[in-house]
Each structure stands twice: as structure tokens, then as C-alpha cells.
Design a protein around this motif. Structure first.
Motif, PDB file in Angstrom:
ATOM      1  N   UNK A 194       0.861  -1.186   0.000  1.00  0.00           N
ATOM      2  CA  UNK A 194       0.000   0.000   0.000  1.00  0.00           C
ATOM      3  C   UNK A 194       0.897   1.235   0.000  1.00  0.00           C
ATOM      4  N   UNK A 195       0.377   2.315  -0.550  1.00  0.00           N
ATOM      5  CA  UNK A 195       1.188   3.543  -0.582  1.00  0.00           C
ATOM      6  C   UNK A 195       0.278   4.756  -0.390  1.00  0.00           C
ATOM      7  N   UNK A 240       4.247  -6.879  -9.437  1.00  0.00           N
ATOM      8  CA  UNK A 240       4.227  -6.470  -8.013  1.00  0.00           C
ATOM      9  C   UNK A 240       3.035  -5.533  -7.778  1.00  0.00           C
ATOM     10  N   UNK A 241       2.024  -6.008  -7.021  1.00  0.00           N
ATOM     11  CA  UNK A 241       0.812  -5.202  -6.848  1.00  0.00           C
ATOM     12  C   UNK A 241       0.942  -4.078  -5.817  1.00  0.00           C
ATOM     13  N   UNK A 242       0.362  -2.955  -6.177  1.00  0.00           N
ATOM     14  CA  UNK A 242       0.300  -1.795  -5.278  1.00  0.00           C
ATOM     15  C   UNK A 242      -1.133  -1.300  -5.172  1.00  0.00           C
ATOM     16  N   UNK A 243      -1.507  -0.913  -3.959  1.00  0.00           N
ATOM     17  CA  UNK A 243      -2.713  -0.085  -3.803  1.00  0.00           C
ATOM     18  C   UNK A 243      -2.187   1.313  -3.504  1.00  0.00           C
ATOM     19  N   UNK A 268      -0.217  -3.281 -12.394  1.00  0.00           N
ATOM     20  CA  UNK A 268      -0.878  -3.888 -11.228  1.00  0.00           C
ATOM     21  C   UNK A 268      -1.064  -2.858 -10.124  1.00  0.00           C
ATOM     22  N   UNK A 269      -1.750  -1.784 -10.455  1.00  0.00           N
ATOM     23  CA  UNK A 269      -1.991  -0.746  -9.451  1.00  0.00           C
ATOM     24  C   UNK A 269      -3.490  -0.608  -9.251  1.00  0.00           C
ATOM     25  N   UNK A 270      -3.894  -0.638  -8.005  1.00  0.00           N
ATOM     26  CA  UNK A 270      -5.264  -0.257  -7.675  1.00  0.00           C
ATOM     27  C   UNK A 270      -5.160   1.168  -7.155  1.00  0.00           C
ATOM     28  N   UNK A 271      -5.742   2.092  -7.893  1.00  0.00           N
ATOM     29  CA  UNK A 271      -5.680   3.497  -7.483  1.00  0.00           C
ATOM     30  C   UNK A 271      -6.979   3.877  -6.778  1.00  0.00           C
ATOM     31  N   UNK A 272      -6.835   4.411  -5.579  1.00  0.00           N
ATOM     32  CA  UNK A 272      -7.998   4.986  -4.897  1.00  0.00           C
ATOM     33  C   UNK A 272      -7.721   6.480  -4.778  1.00  0.00           C
TER      34      UNK A 272
END
Ligand SMILES: O=P(O)(O)OC[C@H]1O[C@](O)(CO)[C@@H](O)[C@@H]1O
Length: 325
Positions: A194-195, A240-243, A268-272
Motif C-alpha cells: 500500500x502507498x 508487483x501489486x500496489x494499492x 498492477x496498481x489499484x488506485x484509490x
């Protein structure tokens, strides 16, 4: 918000107001309860000259900050009210003469009995989410700010509290299909980072250490968007997945910079993006502060969906509350 919650908040606020030379606000708790306090500390830090620090309870107990004393305000939190480190931190703070305020879901718990000013909060079985921990703490912080440095902004913030139930629910609904998509697409991942930054770092940290590591046994780390370029970005790769949370507070630029770089090397990014949150009726200058607690609620929906798709309930633990530690 329930009347008893408001009364407890008002009583604690009055006690803070009486203190004329507050030297430090300490936020002390463990795990998810500590993460909960990060957005509150962020607000105080942005709005007030009195320093505010978040401590994990055992470090507070063993380090005993030099400035801790009769001019300090120590705010602790424990859902069950039984986490020994948090109870001990509260006892120690009181012994040092500090004013102690504690949030807990458990009336009559050891924390409740130890602190001077207990404040109850409800949890998931209470439908009105203004009674949940995040909103109760935001309310306390804006009331304290208004008590120590009165400003119409904080009065408006207190009025926004009543609108938060609708806002949480609108955003849960808005993100529900995205959450299900996340659960389906990420259920086999062995690691998810997570970031975030600013007021959103707390929810990102909580998602990483509590929801992914503790409750799903998925490797994770909460990377601060500003720190991403100082080490963690080296692990960025297509698989490499990131939220990534983009906040709408003062550090949004940090999140945008990290997102721009990351998306060049992985899809592979889930952007919120908090700019997409439905924040109707919240004053423009306060949206950033309230968005951070919406982030936590939206992320919780993502965790529920992930747990569902993995067939691994969020309540299962191997060690926590089961083994000696
Ligand atoms: O909020 P409490 O009751 O002190 O519990 C703290 C524990 O709960 C969690 O926040 C979530 O299960 C853990 O991170 C932590 O160890």
C-alpha cells in the motif's frame, strides 16, 4: 451521533480547555487503533502549534518521552480496552500527571477504568457510522481545536460530523463493485503493497499491517509516497501489486509523483483517488481531513471482498489473542 458519545467528548474537551499550557498531544495505541490516530495527529499538526506525536504504546511505556508531564494530553485508544501496552501507557501517563482521554468500544474494560476521560465508540453492528471510532476521534479533535484556539472553521468541522454517515455510505456504495473486482483479481497475490501520505498514511498502514498481514496472512508493507523513491521503488515490477491512495490534502503531490512513476513499470496498481470520493456537503477547506477517514472505510470494503474471495474470514488469527506474546 449518540448523545452519550457527544457528552463524553464534551466532558473530555472541557478538561483539555482548562489546561492552559499544553506542551504536547500524545496519541498512543497499538496496531489498528494506533493507525486510527494518525489522521487525527495530522489534523492537529496542520492546525495547531502544539506538537502532536503518535506512539505505539509499548515504546511510549519504555521510552517515557521527556516532555510527558502535567502539561501533556495523552489520548489512547483500544477497541477491546484490554491491550496491556495501551492500558499501561494510560496508567503511566496518569501517574506522570498528564490528562488522559481514552477511546474504547468496551465500557468497563481495564482501559476504561484506568483513564480519566473515557469515550465509548460503536463498531460494525451500529448502523450510524458517526458513532464509529474514526468519526468520534475526528469530532474530539475538532472540538479540542475549537476549545484551545476558537475558530469558525472548527465549528463548521463539528457540523460536518453529522453528515459523515451519509458520506461513508455513499462511498461504500460507490466503491462496492471495484472492491469485488479487487477481491476477484487479487485473491491469489502473495504480496500487496500500500502507498499513501499525509492523512491517508494511517489507513494505508492499517490496511497493510492489520487487514492484509494479520487478517489475510498476505505479505505487505505500507510505503510512504515520499519514501517510495528512497528505496521501495526498486521493487516495482510488472507483477508487483500496489494499492495507491491519492489524498486530497497538502501532500497530494507526493502521491501523484509516486503514482506517475509506478504506473510506468506496472499495471498492477489499484488506485484509490480521494478526489473521486463523494464528499457532498463537506466544506471545501475540510474535505482533505474528512477524506482520510473515508479512505479507511473504502479500504475496509476492499478487505471484506478480498476475504470473501479467498474464503479466509477477517476474524481468523493464528497467534493473536490465542498464544502467549
Ligand atoms: O484496539 P485494541 O483492542 O487495543 O486491539 C489492538 C489489536 O487489534 C488490532 O488493531 C486489529 O486486530 C491489532 O492490530 C492490535 O494488536
Amino acid at each position: 451521533m449518540k448523545r452519550e458519545h457527544m457528552e463524553q467528548i464534551n466532558t473530555a474537551t472541557k478538561a483539555v480547555q482548562v489546561k492552559k499550557n499544553i506542551n504536547h498531544f500524545y496519541f498512543v495505541a497499538c496496531g489498528g487503533s494506533m493507525a486510527l490516530m494518525m489522521p487525527a495527529r495530522y489534523i492537529l499538526d496542520c492546525e495547531c502549534e502544539i506538537p502532536a506525536t503518535v506512539y505505539t504504546a509499548n515504546e511510549f511505556v519504555h521510552r517515557i518521552p521527556k516532555a510527558l508531564g502535567t502539561d501533556s494530553v495523552v489520548i489512547t485508544c483500544s477497541m477491546r480496552g484490554k491491550t496491556p501496552e495501551t492500558v499501561e501507557a494510560t496508567r503511566l501517563a496518569k501517574e506522570k500527571g498528564a490528562l488522559t482521554i481514552s477511546l474504547s468500544h468496551n465500557i468497563g474494560s481495564p482501559l476504561w477504568e484506568t483513564t480519566e476521560y473515557p469515550i465509548h465508540y460503536d463498531w460494525l453492528d451500529e448502523p450510524d457510522m458517526t458513532n464509529h471510532n474514526h468519526t468520534i476521534l475526528h469530532c474530539l479533535i475538532f472540538k479540542i481545536l475549537n476549545a484551545i484556539q476558537p475558530n469558525e472553521k472548527y465549528e463548521r468541522a463539528c457540523r460536518c460530523i453529522d453528515k459523515m454517515d451519509g458520506i461513508f455510505k455513499a462511498n461504500i456504495e460507490k466503491y462496492s463493485s471495484k472492491a469485488i473486482e479487487f477481491g476477484a483479481n487479487y485473491k491469489r497475490e502473495k504480496v500487496i503493497y500500500t502507498m499513501a501520505s499525509g492523512g491517508n498514511y494511517g489507513p494505508a498502514y492499517s490496511f497493510a499491517i492489520c487487514l492484509l498481514m494479520e487478517m489475510q496472512w498476505i505479505n505487505s508493507n505500507a510505503i510512504h509516497s515520499g519514501e517510495y523513491f528512497h528505496g521501495p521503488f526498486e521493487i516495482t515490477d510488472a507483477d508487483v501489486p500496489f494499492i495507491i491512495i491519492k489524498g486530497i490534502d497538502k501532500s497530494r503531490y507526493l502521491d501523484e509523483r509516486a503514482y506517475s512513476f509506478c504506473k510506468k513499470y506496472t499495471n498492477k496498481i489499484v488506485l484509490i483517488d480521494a478526489a473521486d470520493f463523494d464528499m457532498k456537503d463537506i466544506d471545501e477547506d475540510l474535505k482533505g481531513y474528512f477524506a482520510s477517514i473515508v479512505t479507511g472505510v473504502v479500504l475496509r470494503g476492499y478487505a471484506d471482498a478480498l476475504a470473501d474471495h479467498r474464503g479466509h474470514p477477517l476474524t481468523v488469527r493464528r497467534y493473536m489473542w490465542r498464544m502467549e506474546y
